[in-house]
Design an enzyme around this catalytic site. Structure first.
Site, PDB file in Angstrom:
ATOM      1  N   GLY A  51       0.841  -1.189   0.000  1.00 15.93           N
ATOM      2  CA  GLY A  51       0.000   0.000   0.000  1.00 15.93           C
ATOM      3  C   GLY A  51       0.877   1.240   0.000  1.00 15.93           C
ATOM      4  O   GLY A  51       2.005   1.208   0.492  1.00 15.93           O
ATOM      5  N   GLN A  56       2.859   9.821   1.233  1.00 12.02           N
ATOM      6  CA  GLN A  56       4.124   9.069   1.140  1.00 12.02           C
ATOM      7  C   GLN A  56       4.783   9.313  -0.205  1.00 12.02           C
ATOM      8  O   GLN A  56       5.999   9.404  -0.321  1.00 12.02           O
ATOM      9  CB  GLN A  56       3.859   7.564   1.283  1.00 12.02           C
ATOM     10  CG  GLN A  56       3.344   7.154   2.629  1.00 12.02           C
ATOM     11  CD  GLN A  56       3.126   5.659   2.659  1.00 12.02           C
ATOM     12  OE1 GLN A  56       2.117   5.151   2.178  1.00 12.02           O
ATOM     13  NE2 GLN A  56       4.083   4.935   3.211  1.00 12.02           N
ATOM     14  N   CYS A 110       5.886  -0.171   7.247  1.00 13.26           N
ATOM     15  CA  CYS A 110       5.436   0.938   6.411  1.00 13.26           C
ATOM     16  C   CYS A 110       6.618   1.386   5.542  1.00 13.26           C
ATOM     17  O   CYS A 110       7.742   1.462   6.030  1.00 13.26           O
ATOM     18  CB  CYS A 110       4.982   2.082   7.313  1.00 13.26           C
ATOM     19  SG  CYS A 110       4.452   3.548   6.445  1.00 13.26           S
ATOM     20  N   LEU A 111       6.341   1.688   4.276  1.00 16.85           N
ATOM     21  CA  LEU A 111       7.429   2.154   3.402  1.00 16.85           C
ATOM     22  C   LEU A 111       8.037   3.457   3.919  1.00 16.85           C
ATOM     23  O   LEU A 111       9.190   3.760   3.643  1.00 16.85           O
ATOM     24  CB  LEU A 111       6.924   2.349   1.966  1.00 16.85           C
ATOM     25  CG  LEU A 111       6.481   1.079   1.226  1.00 16.85           C
ATOM     26  CD1 LEU A 111       6.029   1.427  -0.184  1.00 16.85           C
ATOM     27  CD2 LEU A 111       7.597   0.049   1.186  1.00 16.85           C
ATOM     28  N   HIS A 152      -4.599   1.349   7.866  1.00 19.30           N
ATOM     29  CA  HIS A 152      -3.246   1.926   7.870  1.00 19.30           C
ATOM     30  C   HIS A 152      -3.157   3.059   6.841  1.00 19.30           C
ATOM     31  O   HIS A 152      -2.610   4.133   7.125  1.00 19.30           O
ATOM     32  CB  HIS A 152      -2.254   0.790   7.559  1.00 19.30           C
ATOM     33  CG  HIS A 152      -0.821   1.191   7.441  1.00 19.30           C
ATOM     34  ND1 HIS A 152       0.159   0.724   8.282  1.00 19.30           N
ATOM     35  CD2 HIS A 152      -0.185   2.017   6.559  1.00 19.30           C
ATOM     36  CE1 HIS A 152       1.331   1.250   7.933  1.00 19.30           C
ATOM     37  NE2 HIS A 152       1.151   2.036   6.881  1.00 19.30           N
ATOM     38  N   GLU A 153      -3.721   2.832   5.638  1.00 14.10           N
ATOM     39  CA  GLU A 153      -3.621   3.832   4.559  1.00 14.10           C
ATOM     40  C   GLU A 153      -4.513   5.044   4.837  1.00 14.10           C
ATOM     41  O   GLU A 153      -4.117   6.182   4.587  1.00 14.10           O
ATOM     42  CB  GLU A 153      -3.980   3.203   3.206  1.00 14.10           C
ATOM     43  CG  GLU A 153      -3.097   2.035   2.775  1.00 14.10           C
ATOM     44  CD  GLU A 153      -1.606   2.337   2.791  1.00 14.10           C
ATOM     45  OE1 GLU A 153      -1.225   3.513   2.628  1.00 14.10           O
ATOM     46  OE2 GLU A 153      -0.817   1.393   2.991  1.00 14.10           O
ATOM     47  N   HIS A 156      -2.789   7.318   7.073  1.00 13.73           N
ATOM     48  CA  HIS A 156      -1.820   8.182   6.377  1.00 13.73           C
ATOM     49  C   HIS A 156      -2.503   9.460   5.885  1.00 13.73           C
ATOM     50  O   HIS A 156      -1.913  10.541   5.923  1.00 13.73           O
ATOM     51  CB  HIS A 156      -1.228   7.470   5.162  1.00 13.73           C
ATOM     52  CG  HIS A 156      -0.015   6.633   5.457  1.00 13.73           C
ATOM     53  ND1 HIS A 156       1.145   7.173   5.980  1.00 13.73           N
ATOM     54  CD2 HIS A 156       0.232   5.311   5.278  1.00 13.73           C
ATOM     55  CE1 HIS A 156       2.045   6.200   6.111  1.00 13.73           C
ATOM     56  NE2 HIS A 156       1.518   5.064   5.694  1.00 13.73           N
TER      57      HIS A 156
HETATM   58 ZN   LIG Z   1       2.390   3.197   5.661  1.00 11.73          ZN
END
Ligand SMILES: [Zn+2]
Length: 196
Positions: A51, A56, A110-111, A152-153, A156
């Site tokens: 994701g 991000q 997470c990226l 989670h997204e 963000h």
């Molecule tokens: Zn993330």
């Protein structure tokens, strides 16, 4: 053989201001949004993510790229049945409209917080609404990894990272790693090279 840098893809990481700000709703899915969607899918795949949310990638808008894998357990929720065959996909203006009372706790990464993992407690089931990039309105009940990933997204898009949701004890375990990450800069680059 020579190597030529074709493009640099990057993801904002812990400490970047944009990750802390709520994102704006998308009113029109313009050609520019389509372009961002394509680039976000590519960036997510290059970094091996499941994701990637707008902030991000560096845009302050409510857009999310997803590549959630199908579970081995065939008893999947209606949302997983609907969305998993479409992966990778992009969703616009996603919302969690209700959440079940049962929660579970699982390790998340997470990226934007590379190489750091910690347990996060979240509702197991959510009622979810979004629009696809082609304008289809989706509203469904989601469970499994998809429900966790969507929460989670959507976090963000509110300026929340999974590390903001840890217990004090779990946060203290990763605190020094987070400090080091913040010091190391607020962007992670992926240089795609092609041989010429
Ligand atoms: Zn993330």
């Amino acid at each position: 053989m020579f190597f030529k840098t074709k493009n640099i893809y990057n993801v904002n990481t812990y400490g970047a201001e944009i990750l802390k700000k709520p994102s704006d709703e998308i009113k029109d899915v313009t050609p520019e949004i389509h372009k961002i969607a394509e680039e976000m899918i590519l960036t997510m795949q290059l970094f091996d993510g499941i994701g990637l949310a707008g902030p991000q990638y560096g845009v302050h808008i409510r857009i999310v790229a997803l590549a959630v894998p199908a579970p081995e357990n065939p008893a999947i929720s209606p949302g997983e049945a609907l969305l998993l065959p479409r992966m990778p996909m992009v969703i616009i203006n996603p919302e969690i409209i209700a959440a079940g009372e049962t929660t579970d706790t699982a390790e998340e990464g997470c990226l934007s917080v590379p190489e750091i993992f910690a347990p996060v407690e979240r509702p197991q089931f959510i009622q979810f609404r979004a629009q696809t990039i082609d304008g289809e309105l989706i509203e469904c009940e989601c469970g499994g990894l998809l429900a966790r990933c969507l929460q989670h997204e959507v976090d963000h898009l509110q300026g929340i990272l999974f590390v903001d949701r840890l217990t004090k004890e779990d946060f203290s375990v990763i605190e020094s790693k987070l400090k080091r990450l913040k010091k190391s800069g607020s962007r992670k680059d992926f240089k795609k090279t092609i041989s010429v």
